[in-house]
Design a protein around this motif. Sequence first.
Motif, PDB file in Angstrom:
ATOM      1  N   PRO A  39       0.812  -1.223   0.000  1.00 45.68           N
ATOM      2  CA  PRO A  39       0.000   0.000   0.000  1.00 45.68           C
ATOM      3  C   PRO A  39       0.844   1.271   0.000  1.00 45.68           C
ATOM      4  O   PRO A  39       1.984   1.276   0.453  1.00 45.68           O
ATOM      5  CB  PRO A  39      -0.811  -0.096   1.287  1.00 45.68           C
ATOM      6  N   LYS A  40       0.227   2.335  -0.505  1.00 53.19           N
ATOM      7  CA  LYS A  40       0.823   3.671  -0.528  1.00 53.19           C
ATOM      8  C   LYS A  40       2.129   3.715  -1.329  1.00 53.19           C
ATOM      9  O   LYS A  40       3.015   4.508  -1.035  1.00 53.19           O
ATOM     10  CB  LYS A  40       1.064   4.178   0.894  1.00 53.19           C
ATOM     11  N   GLY A  41       2.259   2.841  -2.310  1.00 49.43           N
ATOM     12  CA  GLY A  41       3.425   2.840  -3.186  1.00 49.43           C
ATOM     13  C   GLY A  41       4.739   2.536  -2.493  1.00 49.43           C
ATOM     14  O   GLY A  41       5.800   2.916  -2.971  1.00 49.43           O
ATOM     15  N   GLN A  42       4.671   1.838  -1.350  1.00 50.82           N
ATOM     16  CA  GLN A  42       5.891   1.526  -0.612  1.00 50.82           C
ATOM     17  C   GLN A  42       6.826   0.627  -1.405  1.00 50.82           C
ATOM     18  O   GLN A  42       8.039   0.812  -1.380  1.00 50.82           O
ATOM     19  CB  GLN A  42       5.550   0.852   0.714  1.00 50.82           C
ATOM     20  N   LEU A  43       6.258  -0.368  -2.086  1.00 50.48           N
ATOM     21  CA  LEU A  43       7.046  -1.301  -2.888  1.00 50.48           C
ATOM     22  C   LEU A  43       6.101  -1.949  -3.897  1.00 50.48           C
ATOM     23  O   LEU A  43       5.093  -2.542  -3.511  1.00 50.48           O
ATOM     24  CB  LEU A  43       7.690  -2.364  -1.995  1.00 50.48           C
ATOM     25  N   LYS A  44       6.447  -1.807  -5.170  1.00 45.76           N
ATOM     26  CA  LYS A  44       5.588  -2.349  -6.223  1.00 45.76           C
ATOM     27  C   LYS A  44       6.120  -3.683  -6.716  1.00 45.76           C
ATOM     28  O   LYS A  44       7.325  -3.894  -6.788  1.00 45.76           O
ATOM     29  CB  LYS A  44       5.503  -1.368  -7.388  1.00 45.76           C
ATOM     30  N   GLN A  45       5.180  -4.560  -7.063  1.00 42.13           N
ATOM     31  CA  GLN A  45       5.550  -5.860  -7.625  1.00 42.13           C
ATOM     32  C   GLN A  45       6.359  -5.627  -8.903  1.00 42.13           C
ATOM     33  O   GLN A  45       6.091  -4.697  -9.665  1.00 42.13           O
ATOM     34  CB  GLN A  45       4.289  -6.663  -7.934  1.00 42.13           C
TER      35      GLN A  45
END
Length: 123
Positions: free
Chosen positions: A50-56
């Motif tokens: 969530p919240k762009g913390q870590l994207k796949q």
Amino acid sequence: MAAVSTKMAAGAAKASKVENTTTETEKAVETANTAPEEVVKLVYVGPTLPKGQLKQNSIFEGTEKEIKKELEKVLEKYPLAEKMLVPVRKLAEAKRKAGTAGNIMNKWYADIASGMAGELKEE
């Protein structure tokens, strides 16, 4: 008394003489232990946080220490995310394992996702 002191000083000087007995093999081991860390490319195969913390499918390049430092806050909150960082050459295999039930990577993926769900409910 002065003669005794001079003899002791001469003996001490001989005793303090250091001989280099390091073998070539030992020198090679010392050099290998002080060599810089290897630069790697890692891909995150876990769920997007969530919240762009870590994207796949995010790709990171650097030493493992540098990558972990960059992701320090995320890994503190989601420690299993570290296990979902795989070398690029193992990407296809890791994605297959993450999508296959009964596999440890699938369990880590599900645990991260359920942790996110709990976090979203709290907000």
